[in-house]
Design a protein around this motif. Sequence first.
Motif, PDB file in Angstrom:
ATOM      1  N   GLU A   1      97.311 -14.833  16.814  1.00  0.00           N
ATOM      2  CA  GLU A   1      97.263 -15.956  17.738  1.00  0.00           C
ATOM      3  C   GLU A   1      97.772 -17.200  17.005  1.00  0.00           C
ATOM      4  O   GLU A   1      97.823 -17.240  15.775  1.00  0.00           O
ATOM      5  CB  GLU A   1      95.836 -16.184  18.234  1.00  0.00           C
ATOM      6  CG  GLU A   1      95.310 -15.084  19.140  1.00  0.00           C
ATOM      7  CD  GLU A   1      95.807 -15.184  20.574  1.00  0.00           C
ATOM      8  OE1 GLU A   1      96.650 -16.062  20.865  1.00  0.00           O
ATOM      9  OE2 GLU A   1      95.348 -14.386  21.417  1.00  0.00           O
ATOM     10  N   GLY A   2      98.124 -18.245  17.765  1.00  0.00           N
ATOM     11  CA  GLY A   2      98.768 -19.412  17.188  1.00  0.00           C
ATOM     12  C   GLY A   2      97.990 -20.072  16.065  1.00  0.00           C
ATOM     13  O   GLY A   2      96.764 -20.140  16.081  1.00  0.00           O
ATOM     14  N   SER A   3      98.734 -20.566  15.083  1.00  0.00           N
ATOM     15  CA  SER A   3      98.149 -21.323  13.977  1.00  0.00           C
ATOM     16  C   SER A   3      97.904 -22.753  14.436  1.00  0.00           C
ATOM     17  O   SER A   3      98.765 -23.380  15.054  1.00  0.00           O
ATOM     18  CB  SER A   3      99.101 -21.318  12.774  1.00  0.00           C
ATOM     19  OG  SER A   3      98.619 -22.143  11.745  1.00  0.00           O
ATOM     20  N   ILE A   4      96.712 -23.260  14.146  1.00  0.00           N
ATOM     21  CA  ILE A   4      96.324 -24.601  14.564  1.00  0.00           C
ATOM     22  C   ILE A   4      96.243 -25.516  13.348  1.00  0.00           C
ATOM     23  O   ILE A   4      95.674 -25.144  12.318  1.00  0.00           O
ATOM     24  CB  ILE A   4      94.970 -24.573  15.291  1.00  0.00           C
ATOM     25  CG1 ILE A   4      95.087 -23.761  16.590  1.00  0.00           C
ATOM     26  CG2 ILE A   4      94.470 -25.987  15.601  1.00  0.00           C
ATOM     27  CD1 ILE A   4      93.783 -23.594  17.337  1.00  0.00           C
TER      28      ILE A   4
ATOM     29  N   GLY B   1      96.600 -32.467   9.531  1.00  0.00           N
ATOM     30  CA  GLY B   1      97.870 -31.756   9.469  1.00  0.00           C
ATOM     31  C   GLY B   1      97.850 -30.522   8.601  1.00  0.00           C
ATOM     32  O   GLY B   1      98.895 -29.925   8.339  1.00  0.00           O
ATOM     33  N   GLN B   2      96.658 -30.108   8.131  1.00  0.00           N
ATOM     34  CA  GLN B   2      96.559 -28.920   7.287  1.00  0.00           C
ATOM     35  C   GLN B   2      96.481 -27.672   8.153  1.00  0.00           C
ATOM     36  O   GLN B   2      95.824 -27.644   9.193  1.00  0.00           O
ATOM     37  CB  GLN B   2      95.312 -28.996   6.398  1.00  0.00           C
ATOM     38  CG  GLN B   2      95.166 -27.804   5.446  1.00  0.00           C
ATOM     39  CD  GLN B   2      93.947 -27.914   4.552  1.00  0.00           C
ATOM     40  OE1 GLN B   2      93.114 -28.804   4.711  1.00  0.00           O
ATOM     41  NE2 GLN B   2      93.826 -27.009   3.595  1.00  0.00           N
TER      42      GLN B   2
ATOM     43  N   VAL C   1      97.608 -16.993  -1.093  1.00  0.00           N
ATOM     44  CA  VAL C   1      98.990 -16.571  -0.812  1.00  0.00           C
ATOM     45  C   VAL C   1      99.839 -17.769  -0.395  1.00  0.00           C
ATOM     46  O   VAL C   1     100.967 -17.969  -0.866  1.00  0.00           O
ATOM     47  CB  VAL C   1      98.984 -15.489   0.293  1.00  0.00           C
ATOM     48  CG1 VAL C   1     100.322 -15.441   1.014  1.00  0.00           C
ATOM     49  CG2 VAL C   1      98.652 -14.125  -0.280  1.00  0.00           C
ATOM     50  N   SER C   2      99.297 -18.569   0.510  1.00  0.00           N
ATOM     51  CA  SER C   2     100.025 -19.732   1.008  1.00  0.00           C
ATOM     52  C   SER C   2     100.317 -20.723  -0.110  1.00  0.00           C
ATOM     53  O   SER C   2     101.419 -21.265  -0.209  1.00  0.00           O
ATOM     54  CB  SER C   2      99.224 -20.400   2.125  1.00  0.00           C
ATOM     55  OG  SER C   2      99.911 -21.502   2.666  1.00  0.00           O
ATOM     56  N   GLN C   3      99.331 -20.956  -0.947  1.00  0.00           N
ATOM     57  CA  GLN C   3      99.529 -21.881  -2.061  1.00  0.00           C
ATOM     58  C   GLN C   3     100.540 -21.342  -3.060  1.00  0.00           C
ATOM     59  O   GLN C   3     101.381 -22.092  -3.565  1.00  0.00           O
ATOM     60  CB  GLN C   3      98.191 -22.145  -2.745  1.00  0.00           C
ATOM     61  CG  GLN C   3      97.209 -22.935  -1.877  1.00  0.00           C
ATOM     62  CD  GLN C   3      95.853 -23.080  -2.534  1.00  0.00           C
ATOM     63  OE1 GLN C   3      95.659 -23.930  -3.416  1.00  0.00           O
ATOM     64  NE2 GLN C   3      94.905 -22.248  -2.129  1.00  0.00           N
ATOM     65  N   ASP C   4     100.474 -20.053  -3.351  1.00  0.00           N
ATOM     66  CA  ASP C   4     101.415 -19.460  -4.294  1.00  0.00           C
ATOM     67  C   ASP C   4     102.849 -19.543  -3.781  1.00  0.00           C
ATOM     68  O   ASP C   4     103.799 -19.602  -4.573  1.00  0.00           O
ATOM     69  CB  ASP C   4     101.049 -17.998  -4.564  1.00  0.00           C
ATOM     70  CG  ASP C   4      99.787 -17.855  -5.411  1.00  0.00           C
ATOM     71  OD1 ASP C   4      99.332 -18.877  -5.991  1.00  0.00           O
ATOM     72  OD2 ASP C   4      99.233 -16.743  -5.478  1.00  0.00           O
ATOM     73  N   ALA C   5     102.999 -19.546  -2.455  1.00  0.00           N
ATOM     74  CA  ALA C   5     104.331 -19.659  -1.861  1.00  0.00           C
ATOM     75  C   ALA C   5     104.762 -21.109  -1.686  1.00  0.00           C
ATOM     76  O   ALA C   5     105.838 -21.374  -1.137  1.00  0.00           O
ATOM     77  CB  ALA C   5     104.358 -18.944  -0.510  1.00  0.00           C
TER      78      ALA C   5
ATOM     79  N   LEU D   1     103.202 -23.370   0.183  1.00  0.00           N
ATOM     80  CA  LEU D   1     103.004 -23.786   1.563  1.00  0.00           C
ATOM     81  C   LEU D   1     101.654 -24.459   1.796  1.00  0.00           C
ATOM     82  O   LEU D   1     101.305 -24.748   2.946  1.00  0.00           O
ATOM     83  CB  LEU D   1     103.154 -22.576   2.498  1.00  0.00           C
ATOM     84  CG  LEU D   1     104.537 -21.909   2.486  1.00  0.00           C
ATOM     85  CD1 LEU D   1     104.534 -20.650   3.330  1.00  0.00           C
ATOM     86  CD2 LEU D   1     105.598 -22.890   2.980  1.00  0.00           C
ATOM     87  N   GLY D   2     100.885 -24.688   0.760  1.00  0.00           N
ATOM     88  CA  GLY D   2      99.626 -25.400   0.898  1.00  0.00           C
ATOM     89  C   GLY D   2      98.452 -24.502   1.214  1.00  0.00           C
ATOM     90  O   GLY D   2      98.602 -23.337   1.602  1.00  0.00           O
ATOM     91  N   ALA D   3      97.251 -25.060   1.050  1.00  0.00           N
ATOM     92  CA  ALA D   3      96.025 -24.321   1.293  1.00  0.00           C
ATOM     93  C   ALA D   3      95.780 -24.148   2.796  1.00  0.00           C
ATOM     94  O   ALA D   3      96.310 -24.892   3.622  1.00  0.00           O
ATOM     95  CB  ALA D   3      94.838 -25.038   0.649  1.00  0.00           C
ATOM     96  N   ILE D   4      94.951 -23.170   3.150  1.00  0.00           N
ATOM     97  CA  ILE D   4      94.586 -22.891   4.536  1.00  0.00           C
ATOM     98  C   ILE D   4      93.090 -23.174   4.696  1.00  0.00           C
ATOM     99  O   ILE D   4      92.269 -22.639   3.957  1.00  0.00           O
ATOM    100  CB  ILE D   4      94.867 -21.428   4.922  1.00  0.00           C
ATOM    101  CG1 ILE D   4      96.320 -21.046   4.586  1.00  0.00           C
ATOM    102  CG2 ILE D   4      94.557 -21.202   6.389  1.00  0.00           C
ATOM    103  CD1 ILE D   4      97.348 -21.749   5.401  1.00  0.00           C
ATOM    104  N   ALA D   5      92.749 -23.992   5.668  1.00  0.00           N
ATOM    105  CA  ALA D   5      91.353 -24.358   5.910  1.00  0.00           C
ATOM    106  C   ALA D   5      90.762 -23.497   7.023  1.00  0.00           C
ATOM    107  O   ALA D   5      91.487 -23.011   7.901  1.00  0.00           O
ATOM    108  CB  ALA D   5      91.254 -25.831   6.297  1.00  0.00           C
ATOM    109  N   PRO D   6      89.439 -23.285   7.012  1.00  0.00           N
ATOM    110  CA  PRO D   6      88.807 -22.550   8.113  1.00  0.00           C
ATOM    111  C   PRO D   6      88.723 -23.418   9.363  1.00  0.00           C
ATOM    112  O   PRO D   6      88.402 -24.605   9.288  1.00  0.00           O
ATOM    113  CB  PRO D   6      87.415 -22.216   7.572  1.00  0.00           C
ATOM    114  CG  PRO D   6      87.137 -23.298   6.571  1.00  0.00           C
ATOM    115  CD  PRO D   6      88.469 -23.648   5.953  1.00  0.00           C
ATOM    116  N   LEU D   7      89.002 -22.838  10.501  1.00  0.00           N
ATOM    117  CA  LEU D   7      88.918 -23.551  11.774  1.00  0.00           C
ATOM    118  C   LEU D   7      87.523 -23.355  12.363  1.00  0.00           C
ATOM    119  O   LEU D   7      87.010 -22.231  12.382  1.00  0.00           O
ATOM    120  CB  LEU D   7      89.960 -23.007  12.751  1.00  0.00           C
ATOM    121  CG  LEU D   7      90.108 -23.754  14.076  1.00  0.00           C
ATOM    122  CD1 LEU D   7      90.774 -25.102  13.853  1.00  0.00           C
ATOM    123  CD2 LEU D   7      90.915 -22.916  15.073  1.00  0.00           C
ATOM    124  N   PRO D   8      86.867 -24.414  12.823  1.00  0.00           N
ATOM    125  CA  PRO D   8      85.547 -24.244  13.440  1.00  0.00           C
ATOM    126  C   PRO D   8      85.603 -23.251  14.599  1.00  0.00           C
ATOM    127  O   PRO D   8      86.563 -23.239  15.382  1.00  0.00           O
ATOM    128  CB  PRO D   8      85.205 -25.657  13.929  1.00  0.00           C
ATOM    129  CG  PRO D   8      86.009 -26.570  13.063  1.00  0.00           C
ATOM    130  CD  PRO D   8      87.283 -25.829  12.775  1.00  0.00           C
TER     131      PRO D   8
END
Length: 433
Positions: free
Chosen positions: A203-206, A211-212, A363-367, A369-376
């Motif tokens: 499903e879509g990335s939010i 902006g993270q 993975v994202s950071q190694d590429a 592309l920045g860290a990924i945060a958990p969505l509530p």
Amino acid sequence: MRKMTGALLALAALACVQTARAEGLDPTEQKIVAEIRAHAPQALALLEQSVLINSGTMNTRGVRDVGALFRKQFDELGFTTRWIDLPPEMRRAGHLVATRDGNRGKRLLLLGHLDTVFEPGSDVPMWQRDGDKVRGQGVSDMKGGDVIVIEALRALHRVGALDGTRIAVMFTGDEEEAGNPKSVSRGDMVALAKRSDVALSFEGSILDKNGQATATVGRRATATWELEVKARQGHSMAVFGANGYGAVYETARILDAFRQQVIEPGLTFNPGLILGGTEVAFDGATSRGTAFGKTNVIANTATVKADLRYLDYPQRDRAQARMRDIVAQNLPGTSATIAFHESYPPMAVTPGNLKVLDLYSRVSQDAGLGAIAPLPAEARGAGDIQFVAPLLDSLDGLGASGNGAHSPNEDLDVGSIERSAVRAALLIYRLTR
């Protein structure tokens, strides 16, 4: 001199970023990223081809046509594919399943869906490109996510990283309006989950307010409820007196008490339809109804159709108990009943889900592309992954970034296809080592 110094600093910073990227990825991973970036135009072309096929949930032929388009891609990647038909009375197209058997790494279940909310005849544009944005039917929800799955697997295939992996892909044909009973429409998905270790849904990335990029480690369950109110019919001059308050006042009391007294973080309940009067009729198949009444007659009946969203079963139980107590405190001359019906189970935030998120973020950071945060959990609606999340570690929101899902303004950030495909391919690679 200052301009030259600034340019040199910018070049030095870019070199540092590129070095960091190289150091974060092994040689095979660098090849995977290169393949995705080199074939970005083909990915966008595949997305356009799929979007130009209307596949509203009830357009079963269109859903099957999109399934056939994607099935061809999986066939080319060496997957074993099949189409699962649902019983005709369910009026749903069915599902696409692609599997690859091996003996290496985690067993993965990748989820997407073929249908959209836009039925034939919709005046929403099929496909409009405007620079780095694409507007159209289902571009981000979720044909963009489907294309990301395919392009991630295609890149892995090109570098030989799919060999030996154990991956199942299921693209459902009725995610936007799942067929009932769900034990049938989601039975094959649950069976696949029982043979898997990790589920990833696209499903879509939010993006969060900063902006993270985010991913989904939990989703609220959904249920429906029905409130039925009865009262003594009589002349309006006797309202509040011998004939009581009538069905409409009792309905208003109950709903306002819910609003004021059934309050918890993450819990919502929405009365989406109310009918009241002396004659009420409701058609569940079309979600339409009629009501008749006169201003000088006390209404004798009212009905409410609504939903309930909750984080976990204890929260559900507390809410339902309090709602039943409120319903039972009837105004004079009235009676009321409430009934609850389960729909989507909760996707609880578990240590396993957080572990998958941590790997995805790394993975994202190694590429680069920045860290990924958990969505509530309360920031998303219901989704297919909820049917399998109780069985295995799960992560959702790995798809394309866009805005306005389900609206005439649904769009997609073209660059997010490449970014999300890079993240997905690297995550799959590391999970299957």
